[in-house]
Design an enzyme around this catalytic site. Structure first.
Site, short mmCIF file in Angstrom:
data_model
loop_
_atom_site.label_atom_id
_atom_site.label_comp_id
_atom_site.label_asym_id
_atom_site.label_seq_id
_atom_site.Cartn_x
_atom_site.Cartn_y
_atom_site.Cartn_z
N SER A 90 0.98 -1.20 -0.08
CA SER A 90 0.06 -0.02 -0.03
C SER A 90 0.82 1.26 -0.14
O SER A 90 0.58 2.30 -0.74
CB SER A 90 -1.04 -0.03 1.32
N TRP A 95 2.40 1.69 -3.38
CA TRP A 95 1.67 1.94 -4.45
C TRP A 95 1.40 3.46 -4.18
O TRP A 95 1.17 4.00 -5.51
CB TRP A 95 0.30 1.16 -4.11
N HIS A 96 1.54 4.10 -3.44
CA HIS A 96 1.34 5.52 -3.26
C HIS A 96 2.45 6.25 -3.80
O HIS A 96 2.16 7.50 -4.25
CB HIS A 96 0.99 5.96 -1.60
N GLY A 97 3.28 5.65 -3.58
CA GLY A 97 4.76 6.45 -4.27
C GLY A 97 5.98 5.87 -4.45
O GLY A 97 6.06 5.18 -3.30
N PHE A 140 -0.95 10.03 -7.29
CA PHE A 140 -0.54 8.59 -6.96
C PHE A 140 -1.08 7.53 -8.13
O PHE A 140 -0.70 6.57 -8.14
CB PHE A 140 -1.16 8.42 -5.66
#
Length: 478
Positions: free
Chosen positions: A314, A317-319, A478
């Site tokens: 998670s 995935w955001h950055g 994102f």
């Protein structure tokens, strides 16, 4: 082309007009002529919208176009009953993941030596949605009708949600192609409140947060806590405001968007927070990562490892950065601790809420900081910084027009205006963030009233007049 631009609303109006054309030609009061025309029109509008959003033009269209073709042909193969279904599924899913890694993470893995651009808009959301679709088809939980090419393009690029989600489960989307559920009153209610969240609260809070970071070595402890709480409110109001607007736009088009936020800052645990925050991402990670890893079926140690893996994914995935990995790891560790601390449920609710809200706020520091060192500096300032709150520097640029009006109306209290602006932003931001029912939940049984319509009209007009100073949505990054 974003929600806070006049171009988007012109585009939405033209799309609505096109959807009404069959009714106009068929006579007054006639309904839309068939689901096929509606699907085709929305799919075409979504393709045009996505092209207009691509900074690199046709080049940026190639990865999602290839992804759509791969998923479509893989789904038809998986449904055909032919052999080697698992191989085809893994190849199709691997394609989607590899494209995401190449475009979004090549620079991270190569230390900046290799990078691909332009990155297609919403590629992270697009990829997870394609993976969810492939997984549901592979397991037999969803069957794609053979004549739904246009529907699949629409599912992949539906323009109110393509750039920032929510992430659609196919079972929640495709049945809506057969019937409409437009509700203009509820839609306009959601759009007005979402726009107010974004333009009147999130963006000014973002200005305050930026001003706080700009203090640098002069950061005091009170200023650090203003930055920490301000970002927590900004992020929630920005992303939930986006989802409110997206849900309202979709409802105008006859589509109901999945609930993505359910008052997350009311959560009494980090686990509950993730059941309320970015709910479609949580559902995807649970069904497509956590459960396939074994979930909680293989003992306590394996369960804790699976939780950590899910939240590291998670975060990543955001950055593509160590700060995002640290943020994900913190949330994973917090849930492991909660799982190993059964007596926590016996603590008073007020204490559990305080612990959860404080943890979430502190974890957001890593989410927003440009580096781990910067995150550490802010946390040190919050814990051991000096006193004093530079109100004028923090409030500079936030609600400038409104602040100028206050100085004109209250010249005797001009020096108090920065403090009043900050107090109003944080008080209203907290009140909105802690509401028991989210805007999208209220859409389910919405009943319009004259006072409510008047309030929404004022908020919408106020937000539109502030468009020129509006920043982009955070989650579009994102």
């Amino acid at each position: 082309m974003s929600f806070q631009s006049f171009g988007f609303w012109i585009f939405l109006g033209l799309t609505l007009a096109l959807l009404r054309l069959p009714g106009v030609f068929a006579g007054a009061g006639a309904s839309l002529r068939g689901a096929g025309f509606r699907t085709f029109t929305l799919a075409l509008a979504s393709l045009v919208f996505y092209f207009l959003c691509c900074d690199g033009g046709a080049r940026a269209l190639l990865p999602p176009a290839a992804g759509i073709l791969v998923s479509w042909h893989a789904a038809n193969y998986l449904q055909s009953g032919r052999p080697r279904r698992r191989t085809v599924f893994l190849l199709a899913a691997g394609w989607q993941v590899c494209v995401l890694l190449l475009y979004k993470y090549a620079a991270f893995f190569t230390g900046g030596r290799v990078s691909l651009s332009p990155v297609p808009p919403g590629l992270s959301f697009f990829t997870f949605q394609q993976l969810w679709f492939l997984k549901e088809v592979y397991t037999g939980a969803f069957t794609l009708p053979p004549d739904r090419r246009g529907g699949f393009v629409l599912y992949s690029l539906f323009f109110p949600t393509v750039t920032s989600g929510p992430i659609w489960r196919p079972q929640a989307f495709f049945p809506q192609l057969e019937e409409t559920s437009a509700d203009p009153a509820a839609a306009l209610h959601a759009i007005s409140l979402g726009m107010a969240k974004k333009v009147l609260l999130a963006d000014p809070l973002g200005t305050v947060v930026s001003n706080g970071w700009a203090l640098g070595q002069a950061m005091t402890a009170p200023a650090a806590w203003v930055v920490i709480l301000g970002y927590s409110l900004q992020l929630y109001l920005d992303f939930s405001g986006y989802c409110d607007i997206a849900s309202g736009c979709a409802r105008l088009l006859g589509v109901r968007v999945p609930v993505n936020f359910d008052s997350p800052y009311r959560a009494l645990s980090v686990g509950e927070f993730w059941k309320r925050w970015h709910m479609t991402l949580t559902a995807f990670l649970r069904e497509c990562v956590y459960i396939p890893l074994g979930g909680s079926r293989r003992g306590t140690v394996r369960t804790c490892v699976n939780i950590l893996i899910v939240y590291l994914i998670s975060g990543f995935w955001h950055g593509a950065g160590w700060t995002f990995l640290a943020w994900g790891l913190l949330h994973g560790l917090a849930q492991v601790i909660e799982r190993l601390w059964p007596g926590r449920e016996r603590l008073p609710k007020a204490l559990r809420w305080t612990m959860t809200f404080l943890f979430v706020n502190l974890a957001w520091v890593f989410f927003q900081a440009p580096s781990l060192a910067a995150a550490g500096s802010l946390l040190r300032a919050a814990a051991a910084g000096g006193g004093g709150l530079p109100l004028e520097r923090l409030a500079s640029g936030a609600l400038d027009s409104e602040a100028a009006a206050l100085r004109t109306l209250l010249p005797f209290a001009a020096r108090a205006v920065p403090g009043l602006v900050l107090a109003a932003l944080f008080a209203v931001g907290l009140a909105v963030s802690l509401r028991r029912r989210s805007v999208i939940r209220r859409m389910e049984d919405f009943r319009p009233t004259v006072p409510g319509a008047a309030v929404c009209g004022v908020l919408l007009a106020w937000a539109v007049l502030s468009f020129s100073s509006t920043a982009g949505f955070i989650y579009s990054n994102f």
